[in-house]
Design a protein around this motif. Structure first.
Motif, PDB file in Angstrom:
ATOM      1  N   PHE A  65       1.660  -8.333 -12.965  1.00 37.77           N
ATOM      2  CA  PHE A  65       1.366  -7.159 -12.130  1.00 37.77           C
ATOM      3  C   PHE A  65       1.981  -7.389 -10.748  1.00 37.77           C
ATOM      4  CE2 PHE A  65      -1.398  -4.650  -9.390  1.00 37.77           C
ATOM      5  CZ  PHE A  65      -1.802  -3.576 -10.160  1.00 37.77           C
ATOM      6  N   ALA A  67       2.075  -5.056  -7.270  1.00 38.79           N
ATOM      7  CA  ALA A  67       1.054  -4.696  -6.282  1.00 38.79           C
ATOM      8  C   ALA A  67       0.962  -3.178  -6.261  1.00 38.79           C
ATOM      9  CB  ALA A  67       1.438  -5.210  -4.900  1.00 38.79           C
ATOM     10  N   VAL A  68      -0.176  -2.656  -5.845  1.00 37.51           N
ATOM     11  CA  VAL A  68      -0.319  -1.199  -5.764  1.00 37.51           C
ATOM     12  C   VAL A  68      -0.881  -0.806  -4.410  1.00 37.51           C
ATOM     13  CG1 VAL A  68      -0.598  -0.794  -8.242  1.00 37.51           C
ATOM     14  CG2 VAL A  68      -2.620  -1.253  -6.830  1.00 37.51           C
ATOM     15  N   ASP A  70      -0.663   2.457  -1.098  1.00 35.04           N
ATOM     16  CA  ASP A  70       0.090   2.925   0.060  1.00 35.04           C
ATOM     17  C   ASP A  70      -0.875   3.771   0.878  1.00 35.04           C
ATOM     18  OD1 ASP A  70       3.368   3.521   0.754  1.00 35.04           O
ATOM     19  OD2 ASP A  70       1.835   4.683   1.795  1.00 35.04           O
ATOM     20  N   GLU A  83      -5.487   1.673  -6.019  1.00 34.89           N
ATOM     21  CA  GLU A  83      -6.273   0.441  -6.210  1.00 34.89           C
ATOM     22  C   GLU A  83      -7.213   0.546  -7.415  1.00 34.89           C
ATOM     23  OE1 GLU A  83      -5.945   2.115  -3.367  1.00 34.89           O
ATOM     24  OE2 GLU A  83      -4.713   0.716  -2.207  1.00 34.89           O
ATOM     25  N   ILE A 263       0.848 -15.393   2.836  1.00 34.34           N
ATOM     26  CA  ILE A 263       0.274 -14.749   1.665  1.00 34.34           C
ATOM     27  C   ILE A 263       1.387 -14.487   0.634  1.00 34.34           C
ATOM     28  CG2 ILE A 263       0.527 -12.359   2.463  1.00 34.34           C
ATOM     29  CD1 ILE A 263      -2.497 -12.057   1.630  1.00 34.34           C
ATOM     30  N   GLY A 264       2.624 -14.512   1.078  1.00 34.17           N
ATOM     31  CA  GLY A 264       3.770 -14.294   0.193  1.00 34.17           C
ATOM     32  C   GLY A 264       4.052 -15.454  -0.754  1.00 34.17           C
ATOM     33  N   GLY A 284      -0.803  -7.657  -1.167  1.00 33.00           N
ATOM     34  CA  GLY A 284      -0.743  -6.250  -1.563  1.00 33.00           C
ATOM     35  C   GLY A 284       0.683  -5.732  -1.603  1.00 33.00           C
ATOM     36  N   ALA A 286       2.411  -4.259   0.664  1.00 32.48           N
ATOM     37  CA  ALA A 286       3.149  -4.390   1.938  1.00 32.48           C
ATOM     38  C   ALA A 286       4.027  -3.180   2.246  1.00 32.48           C
ATOM     39  CB  ALA A 286       3.990  -5.678   1.938  1.00 32.48           C
ATOM     40  N   ILE A 289       7.023  -3.306   4.803  1.00 30.79           N
ATOM     41  CA  ILE A 289       8.353  -3.909   4.589  1.00 30.79           C
ATOM     42  C   ILE A 289       8.985  -3.459   3.267  1.00 30.79           C
ATOM     43  CG2 ILE A 289       7.968  -5.950   6.049  1.00 30.79           C
ATOM     44  CD1 ILE A 289       7.432  -7.514   3.385  1.00 30.79           C
ATOM     45  N   ALA A 295      10.919  -8.943   1.264  1.00 31.23           N
ATOM     46  CA  ALA A 295       9.642  -9.501   0.796  1.00 31.23           C
ATOM     47  C   ALA A 295       9.851 -10.839   0.102  1.00 31.23           C
ATOM     48  CB  ALA A 295       8.973  -8.522  -0.161  1.00 31.23           C
ATOM     49  N   ASN A 296       8.846 -11.676   0.208  1.00 28.64           N
ATOM     50  CA  ASN A 296       8.880 -12.990  -0.446  1.00 28.64           C
ATOM     51  C   ASN A 296       8.484 -12.818  -1.921  1.00 28.64           C
ATOM     52  OD1 ASN A 296       8.554 -15.617  -1.247  1.00 28.64           O
ATOM     53  ND2 ASN A 296       7.338 -16.235   0.524  1.00 28.64           N
TER      54      ASN A 296
HETATM   55  P1  NAD Z   1      -0.640  -6.551   2.215  1.00 29.64           P
HETATM   56  O1  NAD Z   1      -0.943  -7.829   1.524  1.00 29.64           O
HETATM   57  O2  NAD Z   1       0.136  -5.551   1.461  1.00 29.64           O
HETATM   58  O3  NAD Z   1       0.146  -6.872   3.580  1.00 29.64           O
HETATM   59  C1  NAD Z   1      -0.410  -7.654   4.635  1.00 29.64           C
HETATM   60  C2  NAD Z   1       0.733  -8.224   5.510  1.00 29.64           C
HETATM   61  O4  NAD Z   1       1.383  -9.257   4.774  1.00 29.64           O
HETATM   62  C3  NAD Z   1       1.804  -7.200   5.842  1.00 29.64           C
HETATM   63  O5  NAD Z   1       2.279  -7.440   7.145  1.00 29.64           O
HETATM   64  C4  NAD Z   1       2.910  -7.467   4.839  1.00 29.64           C
HETATM   65  O6  NAD Z   1       4.190  -7.120   5.288  1.00 29.64           O
HETATM   66  C5  NAD Z   1       2.769  -8.961   4.603  1.00 29.64           C
HETATM   67  N1  NAD Z   1       3.152  -9.338   3.237  1.00 29.64           N
HETATM   68  C6  NAD Z   1       2.434  -9.098   2.096  1.00 29.64           C
HETATM   69  N2  NAD Z   1       3.105  -9.549   1.037  1.00 29.64           N
HETATM   70  C7  NAD Z   1       4.256 -10.096   1.501  1.00 29.64           C
HETATM   71  C8  NAD Z   1       5.378 -10.713   0.865  1.00 29.64           C
HETATM   72  N3  NAD Z   1       5.462 -10.883  -0.465  1.00 29.64           N
HETATM   73  N4  NAD Z   1       6.396 -11.126   1.643  1.00 29.64           N
HETATM   74  C9  NAD Z   1       6.345 -10.985   2.987  1.00 29.64           C
HETATM   75  N5  NAD Z   1       5.325 -10.406   3.640  1.00 29.64           N
HETATM   76  C10 NAD Z   1       4.287  -9.963   2.897  1.00 29.64           C
HETATM   77  O7  NAD Z   1      -2.022  -5.959   2.687  1.00 29.64           O
HETATM   78  P2  NAD Z   1      -2.338  -4.574   3.415  1.00 29.64           P
HETATM   79  O8  NAD Z   1      -1.261  -4.260   4.404  1.00 29.64           O
HETATM   80  O9  NAD Z   1      -3.727  -4.707   3.900  1.00 29.64           O
HETATM   81  O10 NAD Z   1      -2.335  -3.513   2.252  1.00 29.64           O
HETATM   82  C11 NAD Z   1      -1.199  -2.698   1.943  1.00 29.64           C
HETATM   83  C12 NAD Z   1      -1.504  -1.907   0.683  1.00 29.64           C
HETATM   84  O11 NAD Z   1      -1.673  -2.814  -0.397  1.00 29.64           O
HETATM   85  C13 NAD Z   1      -2.781  -1.083   0.740  1.00 29.64           C
HETATM   86  O12 NAD Z   1      -2.574   0.144   0.123  1.00 29.64           O
HETATM   87  C14 NAD Z   1      -3.787  -1.934  -0.020  1.00 29.64           C
HETATM   88  O13 NAD Z   1      -4.806  -1.157  -0.584  1.00 29.64           O
HETATM   89  C15 NAD Z   1      -2.904  -2.527  -1.057  1.00 29.64           C
HETATM   90  N6  NAD Z   1      -3.377  -3.795  -1.639  1.00 29.64           N
HETATM   91  C16 NAD Z   1      -3.093  -3.974  -2.967  1.00 29.64           C
HETATM   92  C17 NAD Z   1      -3.434  -5.169  -3.575  1.00 29.64           C
HETATM   93  C18 NAD Z   1      -3.047  -5.352  -5.019  1.00 29.64           C
HETATM   94  O14 NAD Z   1      -2.211  -4.626  -5.531  1.00 29.64           O
HETATM   95  N7  NAD Z   1      -3.602  -6.340  -5.716  1.00 29.64           N
HETATM   96  C19 NAD Z   1      -4.071  -6.174  -2.847  1.00 29.64           C
HETATM   97  C20 NAD Z   1      -4.319  -5.978  -1.480  1.00 29.64           C
HETATM   98  C21 NAD Z   1      -3.950  -4.766  -0.876  1.00 29.64           C
END
Ligand code: NAD
Length: 367
Positions: A65, A67-68, A70, A83, A263-264, A284, A286, A289, A295-296
């Motif tokens: 999976f 991520a989902v 926005d 989500e 977290i990446g 999530g 992200a 970006i 993204a990582n």
């Molecule tokens: P996020 O984890 O998406 O991002 C948090 C921060 O970490 C952001 O600045 C992002 O750019 C950075 N980041 C995240 N993954 C990265 C990667 N692989 N490489 C580099 N940078 C990375 O959390 P958020 O911003 O609180 O949530 C964004 C969306 O994601 C929301 O819609 C939320 O509901 C959803 N979400 C989904 C999941 C999932 O699919 N399991 C988990 C958490 C949040």
């Protein structure tokens, strides 16, 4: 073996493409089938977890999976938000144990916001219960505004609940995981609760203590969640396996992931009672970006490795991926989230290519 590939939204498709590339080069004979999930599925089928996607997930041996989510879906009714696809998959597939390792790679020690000596060699495992707690309680509240918002409403609440079987099975999983990590016997479990104010978590604490009688070789301690949040940044290496409920686990596992620098970097697994699982990065979608190719992808690539180890019984292939990731880091390649002075900044695709090159024995060049 059939693997359901669910890329999702935001950076999901970008990071998934790299994990698929890595799985492909291992030539394991896996059949990969892709389906939409989250916002992408809502756009295509009007639901974040369409029947066809759920059927594929049920038929598959494992699920990878992306991520989902926005922010643009925030105003949708709750049942249609992206989500909900994760909650639906966990529920329909009986995924109750979420494993989130927090490992600090030697090369990334400096990327942590904590002092290097606090995180060097960190290797802890957060186990979060996924099917109970306040996330599956009864939400209540009256949405008054025409767009469904709570403007002018007087109250809203959600109920917190755990049953004995839910706590017992996650406690068994935690004690067994501690034993495995200790090489067959021993290890330590810290059960995190809020028993001082919540009845639900006094019950949790009592049931975990009862289950512990079956595991006399494993040490058990109990900690309030506020103290656990503090200890994770004060002395994270005091932990081995942490087991906790759905909401506290959600928060603490994000905190633990930041100890490692990004977290990446962190994979996760959600397993059922027979080790079938859904594997996904801890982060999530992200949206900030997405589409930029920065993204990582390593958390998703490492999630594929976890899938090979836990569900598909291919530990050598999992080792090959993990060694390749270590080699790429050792060679100095970094996406923006883990970049530091003296290392080479690469994009999502270049990072995936480097992991493939390391697996196939090609030289990784840095400049
Ligand atoms: P996020 O984890 O998406 O991002 C948090 C921060 O970490 C952001 O600045 C992002 O750019 C950075 N980041 C995240 N993954 C990265 C990667 N692989 N490489 C580099 N940078 C990375 O959390 P958020 O911003 O609180 O949530 C964004 C969306 O994601 C929301 O819609 C939320 O509901 C959803 N979400 C989904 C999941 C999932 O699919 N399991 C988990 C958490 C949040």
């Amino acid at each position: 073996m059939l693997v359901a590939i669910l890329p999702g939204d935001g950076i999901g498709p970008e990071i998934m493409a790299e994990a698929v590339k890595v799985l492909g080069v291992l030539e394991l004979g896996l059949v990969l089938e892709t389906a939409p999930v989250g916002g992408a599925a809502y756009e295509a089928h009007g639901h974040p977890l369409p029947e066809s996607t759920l059927r594929l997930a049920q038929a598959a041996d494992a699920i990878l999976f992306g991520a989902v989510g926005d922010w643009k879906y925030d105003k949708l009714e709750r049942a249609l938000r992206p989500e909900q696809a994760i909650l639906g998959l966990r529920k329909h597939l009986g995924l109750f144990a979420n494993f989130r390792p927090a490992i600090c790679y030697a090369e990334l020690t400096h990327a942590s916001s904590l002092k290097p000596e606090l995180v060097a060699g960190l290797d802890i495992l957060i186990i979060r219960e996924l099917t109970g707690d306040i996330y599956f309680g009864q939400p209540r509240g009256r949405r008054t505004a025409p767009d469904g918002a709570f403007a002018g409403a007087e109250e809203a609440f959600d109920t917190m609940r755990y049953t004995r079987p839910e706590i017992e099975r996650i406690a068994h999983v935690a004690f067994q995981a501690a034993r495995r990590r200790a090489g067959g016997r021993g290890g330590k479990v810290t059960s995190v609760d809020k028993a001082n104010v919540l009845e639900t978590f006094q019950f949790w604490k009592d049931v975990v203590t009862e289950v512990h009688r079956d595991y006399p070789d494993v040490a058990l301690d109990h900690m309030y969640v506020d103290n656990a949040a503090m200890q994770l940044v004060r002395a994270p290496k005091r932990f081995d396996v942490v087991v906790t409920g759905n909401m506290f686990g959600d928060i603490l596992s994000d905190e633990a992931s930041m100890l490692t620098g990004s977290i990446g970097m962190l994979p996760s697994a959600s397993l059922d009672a027979r080790n079938k699982g859904l594997y996904e990065p801890s982060h999530g979608s992200a949206p900030d970006i997405a589409g930029q190719g920065v993204a990582n992808p390593l958390a998703t690539i490492l999630s594929a490795a976890m899938m090979l180890r836990y569900t598909l019984q291919q530990p050598e292939a999992a080792d090959r991926i993990e060694s390749a990731v270590r080699a790429v880091l050792a060679a100095g390649l970094r996406t923006g989230d883990i970049w530091s002075e003296g290392t080479r900044r690469v994009g999502t695709r270049e990072m995936g290519d480097a992991v493939v090159a390391a697996i196939t024995g090609k030289t990784i060049t840095t400049s």
